[in-house]
Design an enzyme around this catalytic site. Structure first.
Site, PDB file in Angstrom:
ATOM      1  N   TYR A 202      -7.339 -13.353   5.611  1.00  0.00           N
ATOM      2  CA  TYR A 202      -6.198 -12.592   6.135  1.00  0.00           C
ATOM      3  C   TYR A 202      -6.380 -12.086   7.564  1.00  0.00           C
ATOM      4  O   TYR A 202      -5.407 -11.800   8.241  1.00  0.00           O
ATOM      5  CB  TYR A 202      -5.856 -11.405   5.205  1.00  0.00           C
ATOM      6  CG  TYR A 202      -6.949 -10.375   5.014  1.00  0.00           C
ATOM      7  CD1 TYR A 202      -7.152  -9.364   5.956  1.00  0.00           C
ATOM      8  CD2 TYR A 202      -7.786 -10.405   3.905  1.00  0.00           C
ATOM      9  CE1 TYR A 202      -8.158  -8.418   5.787  1.00  0.00           C
ATOM     10  CE2 TYR A 202      -8.787  -9.464   3.733  1.00  0.00           C
ATOM     11  CZ  TYR A 202      -8.968  -8.479   4.670  1.00  0.00           C
ATOM     12  OH  TYR A 202      -9.961  -7.539   4.505  1.00  0.00           O
TER      13      TYR A 202
ATOM     14  N   HIS B 152     -13.909  -5.290   4.713  1.00  0.00           N
ATOM     15  CA  HIS B 152     -13.600  -3.942   4.231  1.00  0.00           C
ATOM     16  C   HIS B 152     -14.818  -3.357   3.509  1.00  0.00           C
ATOM     17  O   HIS B 152     -15.169  -2.199   3.685  1.00  0.00           O
ATOM     18  CB  HIS B 152     -12.398  -4.016   3.279  1.00  0.00           C
ATOM     19  CG  HIS B 152     -12.181  -2.782   2.476  1.00  0.00           C
ATOM     20  ND1 HIS B 152     -11.656  -1.639   3.022  1.00  0.00           N
ATOM     21  CD2 HIS B 152     -12.440  -2.496   1.178  1.00  0.00           C
ATOM     22  CE1 HIS B 152     -11.587  -0.702   2.083  1.00  0.00           C
ATOM     23  NE2 HIS B 152     -12.067  -1.198   0.964  1.00  0.00           N
TER      24      HIS B 152
ATOM     25  N   ARG C 200     -10.931  -3.707  12.773  1.00  0.00           N
ATOM     26  CA  ARG C 200     -12.038  -3.851  11.823  1.00  0.00           C
ATOM     27  C   ARG C 200     -12.741  -5.195  12.020  1.00  0.00           C
ATOM     28  O   ARG C 200     -12.130  -6.245  11.849  1.00  0.00           O
ATOM     29  CB  ARG C 200     -11.517  -3.729  10.387  1.00  0.00           C
ATOM     30  CG  ARG C 200     -12.555  -3.097   9.453  1.00  0.00           C
ATOM     31  CD  ARG C 200     -12.128  -3.174   7.997  1.00  0.00           C
ATOM     32  NE  ARG C 200     -12.119  -4.544   7.584  1.00  0.00           N
ATOM     33  CZ  ARG C 200     -11.209  -5.080   6.768  1.00  0.00           C
ATOM     34  NH1 ARG C 200     -10.252  -4.347   6.253  1.00  0.00           N
ATOM     35  NH2 ARG C 200     -11.268  -6.357   6.455  1.00  0.00           N
TER      36      ARG C 200
HETATM   37  C1  LIG Z   1      -5.451   6.712  -4.045  1.00  0.00           C
HETATM   38  C2  LIG Z   1      -6.069   5.372  -3.825  1.00  0.00           C
HETATM   39  N1  LIG Z   1      -5.290   4.277  -3.845  1.00  0.00           N
HETATM   40  C3  LIG Z   1      -5.841   3.054  -3.644  1.00  0.00           C
HETATM   41  C4  LIG Z   1      -7.190   2.910  -3.428  1.00  0.00           C
HETATM   42  C5  LIG Z   1      -7.800   1.534  -3.217  1.00  0.00           C
HETATM   43  N2  LIG Z   1      -8.245   1.395  -1.833  1.00  0.00           N
HETATM   44  C6  LIG Z   1      -9.553   1.486  -1.511  1.00  0.00           C
HETATM   45  S1  LIG Z   1      -9.813   1.307   0.127  1.00  0.00           S
HETATM   46  C7  LIG Z   1      -8.161   1.130   0.438  1.00  0.00           C
HETATM   47  C8  LIG Z   1      -7.662   0.903   1.841  1.00  0.00           C
HETATM   48  C9  LIG Z   1      -7.655   2.118   2.686  1.00  0.00           C
HETATM   49  O1  LIG Z   1      -7.432   1.780   4.024  1.00  0.00           O
HETATM   50  P1  LIG Z   1      -7.555   2.803   5.182  1.00  0.00           P
HETATM   51  O2  LIG Z   1      -6.977   4.107   4.779  1.00  0.00           O
HETATM   52  O3  LIG Z   1      -6.984   2.158   6.391  1.00  0.00           O
HETATM   53  O4  LIG Z   1      -9.122   3.023   5.351  1.00  0.00           O
HETATM   54  P2  LIG Z   1     -10.249   1.964   5.772  1.00  0.00           P
HETATM   55  O5  LIG Z   1     -10.756   1.338   4.502  1.00  0.00           O
HETATM   56  O6  LIG Z   1      -9.634   0.961   6.692  1.00  0.00           O
HETATM   57  O7  LIG Z   1     -11.315   2.777   6.455  1.00  0.00           O
HETATM   58  C10 LIG Z   1      -7.434   1.175  -0.751  1.00  0.00           C
HETATM   59  C11 LIG Z   1      -5.978   1.016  -0.826  1.00  0.00           C
HETATM   60  C12 LIG Z   1      -7.973   4.078  -3.439  1.00  0.00           C
HETATM   61  N3  LIG Z   1      -9.287   4.052  -3.218  1.00  0.00           N
HETATM   62  N4  LIG Z   1      -7.388   5.306  -3.632  1.00  0.00           N
END
Ligand SMILES: Cc1ncc(C[n+]2csc(CCOP(=O)(O)OP(=O)(O)O)c2C)c(N)n1
Ligand SMILES: [Mg+2]
Length: 354
Positions: A268, A259, A255
């Site tokens: 981080y 985010h 990435r």
């Molecule tokens: C069920 C749930 N738990 C927690 C969150 C909070 N949250 C938003 S983005 C994220 C990280 C997800 O990371 P990843 O699956 O690697 O996707 P990326 O953002 O890197 O595309 C989290 C934990 C959420 N949206 N839904």
């Protein structure tokens, strides 16, 4: 009993580096396809870069940046037919542009405006999914349903590395495998789930190893190589159409942007690694490939970029021309018998926002 083939660990690549690593080609892709891929990449890149600016200008809300994820979105989408179904996460919020959803609609979604809602059946693009992985079982169910109806339709679900730790991912993947549902599980492994690194996410050597647990094939590709992603997804789609069930594609990147607009990754992330990734970002990498092939010149590149910018300008204008939504929408459609406090809360909202 299914014979499970161990998943590949080598990153598949097609695009070379213009020096020691030679360029490859993908069978069946003509110059028109190569240019269509470029146009799609530029469209998504422009959408993303303009959206960050619109956010800074207060014209859209918090926005999940997908800079350098364009290749995995465009490459995988290009392997589908219009009748196939797409299940995006917030990271693929603008993938509907590739299906003809207007930029204004997606911008409205990020503005929290109801004109940003669409009927999934119009374009076969499901709602943007913000809860992590909950759309994987939805995609598995749709794919299985289409199979039961005898329709030749494949579904693709996009999710991140973090999503592979969620129960919903496991349930969806396992269900699709058992039912031989025509599903592509497209994992965007950008190595971060907000500030949680991949090393804290799994003990597996590679996420693609999870495929073996479901008895399905897995491929691991360079997520910044639009052609490698296309080719791997095309194979997965062919298997799905042939009745052979789901496949897992792990598209690996790092990435290179926050985010989302609400995040400061400096505390981080590995900044050197980010710089490396930015220097080798996926749209520029593909543009150089096309120029080496002699398929793209300055004039064509400029026209395509200008077209995408014009589309975004018109899109934000149209989104901003929408009448403000009625504040009562925030409270409707949730409860049959809303508590009395809703009335007070709505009055307060109206007092503040008119
Ligand atoms: C069920 C749930 N738990 C927690 C969150 C909070 N949250 C938003 S983005 C994220 C990280 C997800 O990371 P990843 O699956 O690697 O996707 P990326 O953002 O890197 O595309 C989290 C934990 C959420 N949206 N839904
Ligand atoms: Mg991630």
């Amino acid at each position: 009993m299914a014979h499970v083939v161990p998943a590949e660990h080598d990153l598949r690549r097609v695009i070379g580096d213009g020096e020691a690593v030679p360029d490859g080609t993908v069978d069946g892709l003509g110059d028109d396809d190569l240019l269509a891929l470029y146009r799609n990449l530029v469209l998504l890149r422009t959408y993303d870069e303009r959206s960050v600016v619109y956010h800074r200008q207060g014209r859209i809300g918090t926005y999940a940046i997908f800079w350098n994820h364009e290749a995995m979105q465009v490459g995988s989408h290009y392997a589908l037919e219009q009748r196939d179904w797409v299940f995006p996460s917030y990271r693929e919020s603008a993938i509907g542009l590739l299906r003809g959803i207007p930029a204004s609609t997606i911008l409205s979604w990020w503005r929290g405006h109801p004109s940003g809602w669409w009927n999934p059946a119009d374009t076969n693009v499901a709602s943007i999914c913000v809860p992590i992985a909950t759309h994987v079982p939805h995609a598995a169910g749709l794919a299985w349903g289409k199979k039961l109806k005898g329709e030749d339709v494949v579904a693709i679900a996009y999710f991140g590395d973090g999503a592979t730790s969620e129960g919903a991912f496991h349930e969806g993947a396992n269900f699709a495998a058992v039912m031989r549902a025509p599903l592509v599980l497209l994992c965007n492994n950008n190595q971060w789930a907000i500030s949680t690194p991949i090393s804290a996410q799994t003990r597996a050597e590679a996420l693609v190893d999870k495929a073996a647990g479901y008895g399905i094939p897995g491929a691991r590709v360079d997520g910044g190589d639009v052609l490698a992603v296309y080719e791997a997804t095309r194979e997965a789609v062919e298997r799905a159409r042939a009745g052979e069930g789901p496949s897992f594609v792990e598209a690996v990147t790092y990435r290179a942007a926050p985010h989302a607009t609400a995040d400061d990754p400096k505390v981080y992330i590995d900044l050197e690694r980010v710089e490396e990734e930015r220097a080798n970002e996926c749209v520029g990498r593909y543009e150089l490939y096309l120029r080496r092939l002699g398929v793209l010149d300055d004039e064509a590149a400029e026209t395509i970029k200008q077209g995408a910018l014009d589309l975004m300008r018109a899109g934000i204008e149209a989104a901003e021309a929408e009448q403000p939504a009625d504040a009562s929408l925030v409270f409707e459609h949730a409860l049959v018998d809303p508590p009395a406090s809703f009335g007070h809360d709505l009055a307060e909202l109206r007092r503040l926002h008119g």
